[in-house]
Design an enzyme around this catalytic site. Structure first.
Site, PDB file in Angstrom:
ATOM      1  N   HIS A 262      34.259 -88.039 -14.201  1.00 53.18           N
ATOM      2  CA  HIS A 262      33.011 -88.696 -14.641  1.00 53.18           C
ATOM      3  C   HIS A 262      32.710 -89.891 -13.735  1.00 53.18           C
ATOM      4  O   HIS A 262      33.623 -90.596 -13.309  1.00 53.18           O
ATOM      5  CB  HIS A 262      33.123 -89.164 -16.096  1.00 53.18           C
ATOM      6  CG  HIS A 262      31.789 -89.461 -16.706  1.00 53.18           C
ATOM      7  ND1 HIS A 262      31.166 -90.680 -16.565  1.00 53.18           N
ATOM      8  CD2 HIS A 262      30.947 -88.692 -17.433  1.00 53.18           C
ATOM      9  CE1 HIS A 262      29.996 -90.644 -17.191  1.00 53.18           C
ATOM     10  NE2 HIS A 262      29.838 -89.449 -17.719  1.00 53.18           N
ATOM     11  N   GLU A 321      30.719 -82.567 -20.946  1.00 58.27           N
ATOM     12  CA  GLU A 321      30.086 -81.260 -20.695  1.00 58.27           C
ATOM     13  C   GLU A 321      30.991 -80.107 -21.132  1.00 58.27           C
ATOM     14  O   GLU A 321      30.513 -79.082 -21.600  1.00 58.27           O
ATOM     15  CB  GLU A 321      29.767 -81.107 -19.200  1.00 58.27           C
ATOM     16  CG  GLU A 321      28.839 -82.159 -18.662  1.00 58.27           C
ATOM     17  CD  GLU A 321      27.392 -81.723 -18.672  1.00 58.27           C
ATOM     18  OE1 GLU A 321      27.137 -80.535 -18.885  1.00 58.27           O
ATOM     19  OE2 GLU A 321      26.531 -82.582 -18.489  1.00 58.27           O
TER      20      GLU A 321
HETATM   21  N1  ACO Z   1      37.278 -81.266  -9.593  1.00 55.23           N
HETATM   22  C1  ACO Z   1      37.936 -81.500  -8.433  1.00 55.23           C
HETATM   23  N2  ACO Z   1      37.952 -82.690  -7.819  1.00 55.23           N
HETATM   24  C2  ACO Z   1      37.272 -83.681  -8.384  1.00 55.23           C
HETATM   25  C3  ACO Z   1      36.569 -83.514  -9.593  1.00 55.23           C
HETATM   26  C4  ACO Z   1      36.597 -82.241 -10.198  1.00 55.23           C
HETATM   27  N3  ACO Z   1      35.951 -81.993 -11.343  1.00 55.23           N
HETATM   28  N4  ACO Z   1      35.990 -84.660  -9.935  1.00 55.23           N
HETATM   29  C5  ACO Z   1      36.288 -85.535  -8.979  1.00 55.23           C
HETATM   30  N5  ACO Z   1      37.060 -84.952  -8.032  1.00 55.23           N
HETATM   31  C6  ACO Z   1      37.626 -85.574  -6.840  1.00 55.23           C
HETATM   32  C7  ACO Z   1      36.537 -86.090  -5.929  1.00 55.23           C
HETATM   33  O1  ACO Z   1      36.199 -85.102  -4.975  1.00 55.23           O
HETATM   34  C8  ACO Z   1      37.158 -87.301  -5.319  1.00 55.23           C
HETATM   35  O2  ACO Z   1      37.967 -86.859  -4.232  1.00 55.23           O
HETATM   36  P1  ACO Z   1      37.984 -87.700  -2.852  1.00 55.23           P
HETATM   37  O3  ACO Z   1      38.368 -89.078  -3.225  1.00 55.23           O
HETATM   38  O4  ACO Z   1      38.989 -86.967  -2.019  1.00 55.23           O
HETATM   39  O5  ACO Z   1      36.601 -87.604  -2.315  1.00 55.23           O
HETATM   40  C9  ACO Z   1      38.109 -87.801  -6.407  1.00 55.23           C
HETATM   41  O6  ACO Z   1      38.357 -86.689  -7.269  1.00 55.23           O
HETATM   42  C10 ACO Z   1      37.548 -88.925  -7.231  1.00 55.23           C
HETATM   43  O7  ACO Z   1      36.306 -88.574  -7.755  1.00 55.23           O
HETATM   44  P2  ACO Z   1      35.241 -89.687  -8.050  1.00 55.23           P
HETATM   45  O8  ACO Z   1      34.694 -90.133  -6.748  1.00 55.23           O
HETATM   46  O9  ACO Z   1      35.787 -90.773  -8.875  1.00 55.23           O
HETATM   47  O10 ACO Z   1      34.174 -88.874  -8.885  1.00 55.23           O
HETATM   48  P3  ACO Z   1      32.605 -89.052  -8.755  1.00 55.23           P
HETATM   49  O11 ACO Z   1      32.191 -90.264  -9.492  1.00 55.23           O
HETATM   50  O12 ACO Z   1      32.162 -88.924  -7.352  1.00 55.23           O
HETATM   51  O13 ACO Z   1      32.062 -87.778  -9.493  1.00 55.23           O
HETATM   52  C11 ACO Z   1      31.570 -86.238 -11.137  1.00 55.23           C
HETATM   53  C12 ACO Z   1      31.970 -87.675 -10.879  1.00 55.23           C
HETATM   54  C13 ACO Z   1      30.267 -85.938 -10.396  1.00 55.23           C
HETATM   55  C14 ACO Z   1      31.323 -86.036 -12.632  1.00 55.23           C
HETATM   56  C15 ACO Z   1      32.716 -85.338 -10.660  1.00 55.23           C
HETATM   57  O14 ACO Z   1      33.884 -85.650 -11.365  1.00 55.23           O
HETATM   58  C16 ACO Z   1      32.377 -83.861 -10.758  1.00 55.23           C
HETATM   59  O15 ACO Z   1      31.707 -83.330  -9.877  1.00 55.23           O
HETATM   60  N6  ACO Z   1      32.831 -83.192 -11.851  1.00 55.23           N
HETATM   61  C17 ACO Z   1      32.547 -81.775 -12.029  1.00 55.23           C
HETATM   62  C18 ACO Z   1      31.107 -81.569 -12.521  1.00 55.23           C
HETATM   63  C19 ACO Z   1      30.922 -82.023 -13.971  1.00 55.23           C
HETATM   64  O16 ACO Z   1      31.748 -81.778 -14.845  1.00 55.23           O
HETATM   65  N7  ACO Z   1      29.790 -82.718 -14.216  1.00 55.23           N
HETATM   66  C20 ACO Z   1      29.438 -83.233 -15.568  1.00 55.23           C
HETATM   67  C21 ACO Z   1      29.814 -84.685 -15.695  1.00 55.23           C
HETATM   68  S1  ACO Z   1      29.522 -85.317 -17.321  1.00 55.23           S
HETATM   69  C22 ACO Z   1      27.991 -85.960 -17.279  1.00 55.23           C
HETATM   70  O17 ACO Z   1      27.510 -86.348 -16.248  1.00 55.23           O
HETATM   71  C23 ACO Z   1      27.181 -86.067 -18.544  1.00 55.23           C
END
Ligand code: ACO
Length: 380
Positions: A262, A321
């Site tokens: 998130h 979600e």
């Molecule tokens: N699966 C795999 N890797 C992940 C995931 C995931 N679900 N979420 C984050 N990461 C990775 C990122 O790629 C990042 O890697 P890096 O540092 O090597 O680039 C690391 O974990 C840290 O992530 P953050 O930067 O803290 O996450 P960010 O804030 O960019 O993204 C997000 C948040 C968009 C929700 C992301 O976790 C994601 O894409 N999740 C999957 C989609 C999803 O479930 N969306 C619904 C969210 S709930 C809502 O918005 C109401």
């Protein structure tokens, strides 16, 4: 935060756009506070109608107030004929579009649609909140080739919705699950649709206009979200033994696991925790899709383990979600209607923000930074 060359924030990131007593998201602490209560205090313990009263009036209702509010809302659940005509005309449109179009007609049976007095706003808040589920249920039935069902005034808000969709009184656990889901998503700080509602209200426009605009803002995939991909993932995985290789392959391909991580909540998403408890309680209910439910619990366990290996210490936890998809699907509701169902919960929050913004009575009118050309001349 993205900034312009002069240092202003793009998209109002980190800008305080309004003062509110309604809710706040504490991302670092993983907390959502609603009118003074932690979400966990309310969800599953106070009904949708009670929390709506809390947002609209600033306090949970006593028995008399709750009885009055429930009766007032039940009385106005039925749709004007013209609204039902719009729902029929929009039967092929996505449910969230049908909701937006039909919502816009809800001022037609108001004595004075432009009355923005406090009493008129409260009456409109009750009416719109009561009717959005009726619109969503009518659309679900009409688009499935069935006739819509009239609402039942003897059922609570969530139970009545499930009755209108399925044509039978719901299992009490299922009704409570939907009620808890709606409380969980009722308000969430200054999100885009809430801000849209407040901008519209700040021009002294009416409640129906503000909620219609908010639905338009919620519709976008960056806001209303896409619980659909979570279901797609579960369908593709198919059985618990395939979860680990499937998830590892996704990560190896550089893809993200849907329903985990998130942007704001860096500790935990409190809404996911609440809905995970709902999912546990639902194990005792008569569910439409029990297999998917059991599969999801296994996929979640595996995903959390693999994500911790993949990004150690990054705390990639289950987000709202994942459980939204699971709870709504298990209630026999169609994935394409999930955004509209989100709106049916969030509408109580939008209405509360309109009422709060009205008291502020200050036009929201931000600046922009001009980056276009200057001094052009007509060559005539
Ligand atoms: N699966 C795999 N890797 C992940 C995931 C995931 N679900 N979420 C984050 N990461 C990775 C990122 O790629 C990042 O890697 P890096 O540092 O090597 O680039 C690391 O974990 C840290 O992530 P953050 O930067 O803290 O996450 P960010 O804030 O960019 O993204 C997000 C948040 C968009 C929700 C992301 O976790 C994601 O894409 N999740 C999957 C989609 C999803 O479930 N969306 C619904 C969210 S709930 C809502 O918005 C109401």
């Amino acid at each position: 935060m993205t900034t312009t060359p002069s240092g202003a924030s793009v998209g109002l990131d980190q800008v305080v756009a309004a003062r509110t007593r309604l809710s706040h998201v504490y991302g670092q602490a993983g907390q959502l506070v609603i009118a003074g209560y932690a979400l966990e205090e309310l969800a599953g313990r106070a009904s949708f109608e009670e929390v709506a009263h809390l947002l609209w009036k600033g306090a949970l209702p006593d028995r008399t107030e709750l009885g009055a509010l429930s009766a007032q809302m039940a009385k106005v659940r039925g749709l004007p004929a013209v609204t039902l005509d719009v729902v029929r005309a929009a039967s092929k449109a996505p449910p969230i579009d049908a909701l937006r179009m039909a919502c816009a007609t809800l001022s037609l049976d108001l004595a004075d649609p432009n009355d923005i007095s406090r009493e008129a706003d409260f009456a409109s808040a009750r009416m719109i909140t009561a009717r959005l589920p009726t619109i969503a249920a009518a659309h679900a039935r009409i688009s499935a080739g069935k006739e819509p069902l009239a609402p039942r005034a003897d059922l609570p808000h969530a139970a009545n919705f499930l009755y209108m969709v399925h044509g039978r009184e719901p299992d009490p656990i299922a009704a409570k699950a939907l009620d808890t889901y709606w409380v969980t998503v009722m308000d969430h700080g200054m999100n885009a649709s809430t801000f849209a509602a407040r901008v519209i209200a700040s021009t002294r426009s009416d409640m129906v206009s503000a909620v219609t605009g908010a639905i338009g803002a919620l519709k976008g995939p960056l806001h209303g979200g896409a619980p659909g991909p979570v279901l797609d993932m579960l369908m593709e995985i198919g059985s618990a033994d395939k979860a680990e290789p499937w998830l590892r392959n996704e990560l190896a391909q550089g893809r993200r696991i849907m329903g985990f991580g998130h942007r704001i909540y860096k500790v935990r998403d409190p809404r996911a925790e609440v809905l995970s408890r709902v999912a546990l309680e639902m194990q005792g209910a008569q569910l439409e899709n029990r297999h998917l439910f059991d599969l999801a619990r296994e996929v979640e366990k595996t995903a959390l383990r693999i994500l911790e290996e993949h990004k150690p210490g990054r705390n990639l936890k289950t987000n709202v979600e994942f459980y939204t998809a699971l709870v709504l699907q298990s209630l026999g509701l169609q994935p394409q209607s999930f955004v509209a169902l989100f709106a049916c919960g969030r509408v109580a929050g939008w209405a509360a923000h309109v009422i709060e913004q009205r008291a502020e009575d200050h036009l929201i009118r931000p600046q922009s930074e001009y980056i276009g050309p200057k001094g052009l001349k007509l060559e005539r």
